[in-house]
Each structure stands twice: as C-alpha cells, then as structure tokens.
Design a protein around this motif. Sequence first.
Motif, short mmCIF file in Angstrom:
data_model
loop_
_atom_site.label_atom_id
_atom_site.label_comp_id
_atom_site.label_asym_id
_atom_site.label_seq_id
_atom_site.Cartn_x
_atom_site.Cartn_y
_atom_site.Cartn_z
N HIS A 18 7.20 -7.69 4.45
CA HIS A 18 6.45 -6.58 5.02
C HIS A 18 5.22 -7.18 5.70
N GLU A 20 1.73 -6.21 7.86
CA GLU A 20 0.82 -5.16 8.33
C GLU A 20 0.16 -5.66 9.61
N GLY A 25 2.76 -0.90 8.84
CA GLY A 25 3.56 -1.84 8.04
C GLY A 25 4.99 -1.91 8.56
N GLU A 27 8.85 -3.58 8.10
CA GLU A 27 9.77 -4.25 7.19
C GLU A 27 10.73 -5.08 8.03
#
Length: 194
Positions: A18, A20, A25, A27
């Motif tokens: 993940h 940011e 965020g 994935e």
Amino acid sequence: MIAFIRGQFVLKTPAVVHIEANGIGYELHISLNTYSHIQSLEKGLLYTHLHIKEDAHTLYGFFDVAEKELFLQLVSVSGVGAATARMMLSSLKPEELSTAIVTGNTKQLEAIKGIGKKSAERIILELKDKLSKTKPGLNISPLVNNTLEQDALNALIALGIARSAAEQAVQRVVKAEPSLSAVEEIIKKALKTI
C-alpha cells in the motif's frame, strides 16, 4: 493510465504493498523481486500497470521498468494471465527469466508453479525473438551469468564490435587478469586485444 506512483509505503507484504501518495492510498500487487528491493525502504517509486478484467481492476507495481516490460510481454502470451506472470517474476529474477526464455530453457520455466510443459514451450515460442531483439545482451553467451563481464560485452557490442570478437576479447582479459573489478578496465583492455 497510471505510469508510476511515488509515496510512502504504508503496508508491505511479499505480495501486496500500500502506497500513500498525496493522501490517497493505492494497493499494488507486487512480485517477490520487487518486494526484495523495497522491503527496507520507507518510501519510494513503483512503476505500475492497471490490469482490467470483467470482474476486477488490479494495479500491479514494479521496482523498475525492465520488470514491468517483461510482465507486459508475459501477459501478451495466450494462456498467461497476470497472476501467472507475477508468479514467474516471483520465482526468477527478471534477467534470469529473460535468459531462460531466450535460451529456450523449458525445464527452468516448468519449475515455476503453474507453468507446464506446453505453457513453457508457448512462452518461449512467442517471446524468444521479441526478447532477443529488445535485450541483445541476452543472446546465448558463456559470459551470461557474470554481470561484470556481461556489462563489458554489452558495451563493446554497443561500440560496434562484433559479438564473437567482443566475447573472445572479454574472455581473454578476464582469464589473464581475473582480479579486475571494474567494467571500464575490462573494456579498455579488451579494446587493446581486438
């Protein structure tokens, strides 16, 4: 299309990360190869590919462009999906996988989970020529497993020297002076022997 994401690694596992970036965020599904490069980093950049299927949009992340390009080549082969391509990149380093394909090493490909004899043969058939053209340093060579010698060989070929002459020159230099540790030294000495 999302080309890459740069940000803070919030979660890292061998299969998923993940990131940011600017409060969002993302994935990303990754290979073990990518994980090995980022496991000690707190932030970084991953090149991405958005894989779209009827039932899912999956974002894949790659440590470098070479791994991403190889992933795209693999998923272009009939019968090889994104999960299988990621498994292949987790089982072998990208350069090892490319070498196995270019050299027609079906046994090495069959050793990868999910790849049978027919799949290995199809991958080799469809990608061997493409990878040989895009990665000329991957042609069969006795120097293929030594990156220092391979770098010197690639440089000599880029300078316009014939592959066979360049290989012989690099082999002579390395045999005469096995302690050489700089690519530049190998190239300079090899040029004197040609």
